[in-house]
Write an enzyme that holds these catalytic residues in place. Structure first.
Site, PDB file in Angstrom:
ATOM      1  CE  LYS A  49      32.492 -20.507  56.509  1.00  0.00           C
ATOM      2  NZ  LYS A  49      32.388 -21.714  55.660  1.00  0.00           N
ATOM      3  CD  GLN A  93      33.792 -22.649  52.462  1.00  0.00           C
ATOM      4  OE1 GLN A  93      34.089 -22.532  53.650  1.00  0.00           O
ATOM      5  NE2 GLN A  93      32.601 -22.306  51.995  1.00  0.00           N
ATOM      6  CG  ASP A 116      30.791 -26.734  57.930  1.00  0.00           C
ATOM      7  OD1 ASP A 116      30.356 -25.672  58.418  1.00  0.00           O
ATOM      8  OD2 ASP A 116      31.501 -26.776  56.911  1.00  0.00           O
TER       9      ASP A 116
END
Ligand code: NDP
Length: 292
Positions: A49, A93, A116
């Protein structure tokens, strides 16, 4: 020969498009990545990322918290990022060392910064058919990969194996929506589904998101089906210098000659997930810029 749907190549092409858009902005969009602990797989995902963000000109900040960080500390970190106007996108995460608070933490992220797309608000908006909400990155990446390869799902039977919170469930909602390239007839299967192989064989498009290596074999695939492999598992392989390699949910060699198109692992869905995270960050920034 089936078409191999190259997510790595497409993600690089999309990076060029994103880069041009980001370059034209007044301010650099900023993504904050909160990582708790040092899970080896997460380290790799986060590195990918950061590299992709750098490539497209998005500023990404990694905030590391110790694996013993209290829930209070994690919630506090997210609250500060919510308040910070220079941060346009936030992700925590997964998986967290303490999974019991994961859902609540996802829900703490402001919907406008939830790049997300995991928060209840964004999932709810997707259920309600709001195409402009922040949509979960892996489902959006799969849709984009299929659409860019001229695979239109309208009216086709899509069978998804796996009803996980991050992939299968939001994907089933997305693909059944009245959106461009969606409009599919969707069947969502899981570990309690009866006659799974029989259902899978009725799929025009079969998507596996179980985390079970080589779960899908040729007896589950209709001739000419499109196959999308989301699973990423590390399996032992003594022929690799590291002693292990990545393996998908679909037995690639077994099904290759039956299907019309297939995504590889690695290099299929994974890079598209990262590309969509940056696309969502840009979208979050653009909405922020309109509000201010
Ligand atoms: P979850 O553990 O949340 O969900 C797994 C799903 O698979 C569950 O619904 C489970 O059923 C189902 N399942 C497991 N075993 C079977 C079986 N034998 N038969 C039928 N269904 C089964 O996983 P995620 O959705 O988070 O992830 C799935 C995979 O995708 C993982 O390998 C993960 O690493 C990968 N992944 C890849 C990404 C990418 O970018 N390529 C991004 C995110 C995830 P039940 O609900 O009944 O337990």
């Amino acid at each position: 020969m089936p078409l191999v749907l190259d997510g790595k190549k497409l993600a690089l092409e999309l990076a060029e498009e994103l880069k041009v858009k980001v370059f034209g902005l007044f301010q650099r969009p900023k993504l904050a990545i909160v990582m708790v602990g040092d899970n080896a797989a997460s380290e790799l995902y986060v590195r990918n990322k950061l590299v992709y963000a750098e490539r497209v000109g998005i500023s990404a900040e990694l905030i590391r918290l110790d694996k013993s960080a209290s829930q209070h500390k994690i919630f506090g970190t997210v609250a500060e990022l919510n308040e910070n106007d220079s941060v346009h996108g936030i992700i925590v995460q997964a998986p967290l060392p303490d999974r019991s608070c994961q859902e609540r933490i996802f829900d703490t992220i402001l919907a406008e910064k939830d790049v997300d797309g995991f928060s209840a608000t964004n999932i709810g908006r997707l259920c309600n058919g709001q195409r402009d909400c922040l949509i979960a990155c892996t489902p959006l990446g799969i849709l984009t990969l299929l659409a860019k390869n001229n695979i239109n799902l309208a009216g086709r039977h899509v069978v998804i194996i796996g009803r996980g919170r991050i992939v299968g469930r939001p994907l089933s909602i997305l693909l059944s929506q009245k959106f461009e390239n969606c409009n599919a007839t969707v069947t969502l299967c899981h570990s309690e589904s009866r006659n799974l192989a029989e259902i899978a064989r009725t799929a025009d498009v079969l998507i596996a998101a179980t985390g079970q290596p080589k779960f899908v074999t040729k007896d589950m695939v209709k001739e000419g089906a499109v196959l999308v492999d989301v699973g990423i598992s590390s399996v032992r392989d003594d022929t690799c210098p590291s002693g292990s390699r990545l393996c998908g949910d679909i037995d690639f060699d077994d099904v290759y000659h039956i299907c019309s198109a297939i995504t590889p692992v690695p290099g299929g869905v994974g890079p598209m997930t990262v590309a969509m995270l940056m696309r969502n960050t840009l979208q979050a920034y653009e909405k922020f810029a309109l509000r201010t």
